[in-house]
Design an enzyme around this catalytic site. Structure first.
Site, short mmCIF file in Angstrom:
data_model
loop_
_atom_site.label_atom_id
_atom_site.label_comp_id
_atom_site.label_asym_id
_atom_site.label_seq_id
_atom_site.Cartn_x
_atom_site.Cartn_y
_atom_site.Cartn_z
N ARG A 119 -2.76 -11.31 4.90
CA ARG A 119 -3.54 -10.95 3.72
C ARG A 119 -4.89 -11.65 3.80
NH1 ARG A 119 -1.99 -6.27 1.65
NH2 ARG A 119 0.14 -6.30 0.82
N ALA A 162 4.77 -2.42 -0.50
CA ALA A 162 3.96 -1.88 -1.59
C ALA A 162 2.71 -1.22 -1.02
CB ALA A 162 3.56 -2.99 -2.56
N GLU A 191 5.72 4.23 0.87
CA GLU A 191 5.45 2.88 1.34
C GLU A 191 6.69 2.23 1.95
OE1 GLU A 191 2.55 1.40 1.73
OE2 GLU A 191 1.47 3.08 0.84
N GLU A 206 6.25 1.07 5.78
CA GLU A 206 6.23 -0.36 6.08
C GLU A 206 7.52 -0.88 6.69
OE1 GLU A 206 4.74 -2.72 2.84
OE2 GLU A 206 2.83 -1.64 2.82
N GLU A 217 -5.22 -3.33 -12.45
CA GLU A 217 -4.20 -2.89 -11.50
C GLU A 217 -2.83 -2.86 -12.16
OE1 GLU A 217 -2.66 -3.75 -6.99
OE2 GLU A 217 -3.16 -5.48 -8.23
N GLU A 262 -3.53 1.81 11.80
CA GLU A 262 -3.87 1.23 13.10
C GLU A 262 -4.28 -0.24 13.00
OE1 GLU A 262 -8.45 2.69 13.79
OE2 GLU A 262 -6.84 3.98 14.49
N GLU A 297 -2.87 -2.35 10.90
CA GLU A 297 -1.77 -2.98 10.15
C GLU A 297 -0.68 -3.44 11.11
OE1 GLU A 297 0.08 -1.64 5.90
OE2 GLU A 297 0.10 -0.13 7.47
#
Length: 188
Positions: free
Chosen positions: A73, A85, A102, A106, A129, A148, A150
Site C-alpha cells: 500500500r 476489496a 474482487e 484477488e 468513501e 499488471e 498488482e
C-alpha cells in the site's frame, strides 16, 4: 461551484451551511474539493474527498479459515494484510457484484454464497468513501485476475489470530478490522 446546501441539524446544535464546493483535483480514484461553509457562525474552507464507493469481502473456507490478501500500500509505504476489496467500476454498480469480482480477482476463488455483513465509512472527517462488506462462503477455486501493477499473496488465517493482530495494532485497516470483528461477533 455547487449550490448552497444546508443539512438537518440536531436539536441544540448550530447549522452548518455549505455555500459552495469547488473541484480542485480529479484523479483516477478520487475527486478533491474545497468546500466553502459557514460553521458555528464563521466562514471556513474545508477539504472534501469524494470516492465513488467500494466493496469488500471476508471469504471463509469450509474449514473456517479466512482468506486474507497481503499487498503493498503506497500511502503507508508497507505491505498490509487485508480482506479482498476494490472500488466500484461505476458509481451505480451493485456492491455485491463488485465484491464477487474482487474476491475472484484477488484470491482466485468464487463464492457460491454471499451475504451482506455491514457497511463502513472509512474516514468521515474528510472523505465520503462507503464500503459494503460481504461474507463469502462455499468457495470454489478459480484463478486470480490481477492488474499488471498488482502483486497479491493470498493467505489463510484463523479468526483468533486475526483478532490478535487487530488488538496488537498489526492490522490497522478499518474495513478489515470492522469485517473481522463483525464476523467474530455474529458467527462465533
Amino acid at each position: 461551484m455547487e449550490e448552497k446546501k444546508q443539512t438537518r441539524v440536531p436539536e441544540g446544535m448550530t447549522p452548518v451551511i455549505r455555500l459552495g464546493r469547488e473541484l480542485k483535483y480529479q484523479g483516477t480514484i478520487l475527486k478533491i474539493y474545497e468546500d466553502h461553509v459557514v460553521a458555528n457562525g464563521h466562514e471556513a474552507r474545508w477539504d472534501f474527498i469524494h470516492h465513488d464507493g467500494a466493496a469488500a469481502v471476508i471469504p471463509v473456507t469450509d474449514e473456517g479459515k479466512i482468506l486474507m490478501v497481503r499487498q503493498y500500500r503506497n500511502a503507508l509505504d508497507r505491505f498490509t494484510l487485508e480482506i479482498p476489496a476494490g472500488k466500484l467500476d461505476d458509481p451505480n454498480e451493485p456492491t455485491l457484484e463488485c465484491a464477487s469480482r474482487e474476491l475472484e480477482e484477488e484470491t482466485g476463488f468464487r463464492a457460491e454464497s454471499m451475504e451482506f455483513l455491514l457497511s463502513v465509512n472509512t474516514t468521515i472527517a474528510f472523505c465520503d468513501e462507503h464500503i459494503d462488506i460481504y461474507l463469502a462462503r462455499d468457495l470454489k477455486p478459480s484463478h486470480q485476475h490481477l492488474d499488471e501493477d498488482e502483486e497479491i499473496l493470498v493467505e489463510q488465517w484463523e479468526l483468533k489470530d486475526l483478532e490478535e493482530l487487530i488488538y496488537t495494532g498489526k492490522i490497522t485497516d478499518a474495513k478489515t478490522m470492522a469485517a473481522i470483528l463483525a464476523y467474530a461477533r455474529k458467527y462465533r
